[in-house]
Write a protein that holds these residues in place. Structure first.
Motif, PDB file in Angstrom:
ATOM      1  N   ARG A 115       0.827  -1.202   0.000  1.00  0.00           N
ATOM      2  CA  ARG A 115       0.000   0.000   0.000  1.00  0.00           C
ATOM      3  C   ARG A 115       0.862   1.253   0.000  1.00  0.00           C
ATOM      4  O   ARG A 115       0.577   2.223  -0.704  1.00  0.00           O
ATOM      5  N   TYR A 116       1.951   1.223   0.774  1.00  0.00           N
ATOM      6  CA  TYR A 116       2.828   2.393   0.847  1.00  0.00           C
ATOM      7  C   TYR A 116       3.701   2.529  -0.403  1.00  0.00           C
ATOM      8  O   TYR A 116       3.797   3.617  -0.971  1.00  0.00           O
ATOM      9  N   CYS A 117       4.313   1.431  -0.825  1.00  0.00           N
ATOM     10  CA  CYS A 117       5.275   1.498  -1.933  1.00  0.00           C
ATOM     11  C   CYS A 117       4.597   1.554  -3.309  1.00  0.00           C
ATOM     12  O   CYS A 117       5.082   2.225  -4.214  1.00  0.00           O
ATOM     13  N   GLU A 118       3.480   0.835  -3.456  1.00  0.00           N
ATOM     14  CA  GLU A 118       2.837   0.722  -4.764  1.00  0.00           C
ATOM     15  C   GLU A 118       1.466   1.398  -4.827  1.00  0.00           C
ATOM     16  O   GLU A 118       0.813   1.382  -5.870  1.00  0.00           O
ATOM     17  N   LYS A 119       1.036   1.969  -3.718  1.00  0.00           N
ATOM     18  CA  LYS A 119      -0.247   2.678  -3.640  1.00  0.00           C
ATOM     19  C   LYS A 119      -1.416   1.796  -4.079  1.00  0.00           C
ATOM     20  O   LYS A 119      -2.346   2.243  -4.743  1.00  0.00           O
ATOM     21  N   ARG A 120      -1.355   0.524  -3.696  1.00  0.00           N
ATOM     22  CA  ARG A 120      -2.446  -0.379  -4.071  1.00  0.00           C
ATOM     23  C   ARG A 120      -2.671  -1.413  -2.979  1.00  0.00           C
ATOM     24  O   ARG A 120      -1.808  -1.645  -2.132  1.00  0.00           O
ATOM     25  N   PHE A 121      -3.873  -2.035  -3.037  1.00  0.00           N
ATOM     26  CA  PHE A 121      -4.224  -3.068  -2.079  1.00  0.00           C
ATOM     27  C   PHE A 121      -4.470  -4.375  -2.825  1.00  0.00           C
ATOM     28  O   PHE A 121      -5.155  -4.390  -3.855  1.00  0.00           O
TER      29      PHE A 121
END
Length: 273
Positions: free
Chosen positions: A35-41
């Motif tokens: 979530r932090y590095c790739e902005k995804r879940f």
């Protein structure tokens, strides 16, 4: 002539740090990092096999930070794999699921494992720990409240954040604060600055709140034996009231613990002649 030239602004040297994740399987360690590095879940659960490794760059104040992240599998089966990765760590992301009490209770075991692997010469006092109370979006299933998690973390001088890898809540703030604390540690010669370890309550207060929270009944809560006299009950109550009064105790959960002690005293005195 050279003396009149404007001075160049010195750029601070980039910093390389090592960060590891710790916590039971399925608490969301990998999802927090993604979530932090790739902005995804990633909604589908994919168990980490041994160790997952990644590198990212972040900007903290005026400094470029190169972060080596070792996402460690939480299953006991992978102990022989992860035990090699504890050394030379500057930061630890310690994760539990607020809907799984056993994952919270396991935090002490994870700390013990790390201490064992660092050996007698390892110093956990000079590592920045951040505790992530994860999956706060699942409010219906929550069984570890904020005050309990915060008390565990802050009584040890650890950072504490409520996070949701699914919604992203708390993730960016957590990592920014975490990395800033690691930069401060590195600038302080590899030692945690004193200010980051100061808490507004004592170990006795923290231990008492935990004991009250886990008490079986009113006798146990006040720390007196069943059949105690009115004087003994009142004496025990006064001691706890002084220790936990919300005006004097800043520990998370102190207000609830104080109310529980008041109610325990009232309940016991009703049945004592």
């Amino acid at each position: 002539m050279e003396a009149n030239l404007p001075k160049r602004k010195e750029t601070r040297k980039s910093l390389r740090i090592k960060v590891i994740s710790m916590g039971n399987a399925e608490v969301g360690k990998s999802c927090i990092i993604k979530r932090y590095c790739e902005k995804r879940f990633v909604p589908k659960y994919l168990a980490t096999i041994g160790i997952d490794y990644g590198v990212t760059k972040v900007q903290i104040r005026d400094r470029e930070i190169k972060v080596n992240i070792f996402d460690m599998a939480g299953h006991p089966f992978f102990y022989e794999v992860r035990n090699e990765f504890y050394k030379d760590t500057q930061g630890v992301v310690l994760v539990y699921d607020v809907g799984q009490k056993e994952s919270f209770d396991a935090l002490d075991g994870w700390m013990a494992e790390m201490k064992q692997e660092l050996g007698p010469h390892g110093n956990m006092e000079n590592i920045v720990f951040v505790v992530c109370a994860n999956k706060i979006d699942c409010t219906k299933h929550r069984c570890v409240d904020e005050s309990e998690g915060r008390l565990w973390a802050e009584s040890r001088g650890f950072l504490y954040f409520e996070t949701s890898a699914q919604t992203g809540e708390g993730i960016n703030e957590m990592f920014q604060t975490f990395y800033s604390a690691i930069v401060d540690l590195c600038d302080n010669g590899g030692k945690r600055p004193t200010s980051s370890m100061s808490v507004g309550f004592t170990k006795e207060q923290a231990d008492t709140i935990r004991r009250i929270r886990n008490s079986k009944d009113s006798w146990d809560m006040l720390g007196v034996k069943p059949g105690a006299t009115r004087d003994e009950v009142n004496k025990a109550y006064r001691k706890l009231a002084v220790l936990l009064h919300p005006d004097k105790c800043m520990a998370p959960g102190s207000e609830d613990a104080f109310k529980a002690v008041v109610n325990a005293r009232t309940a016991l005195l009703k049945n004592i002649k």
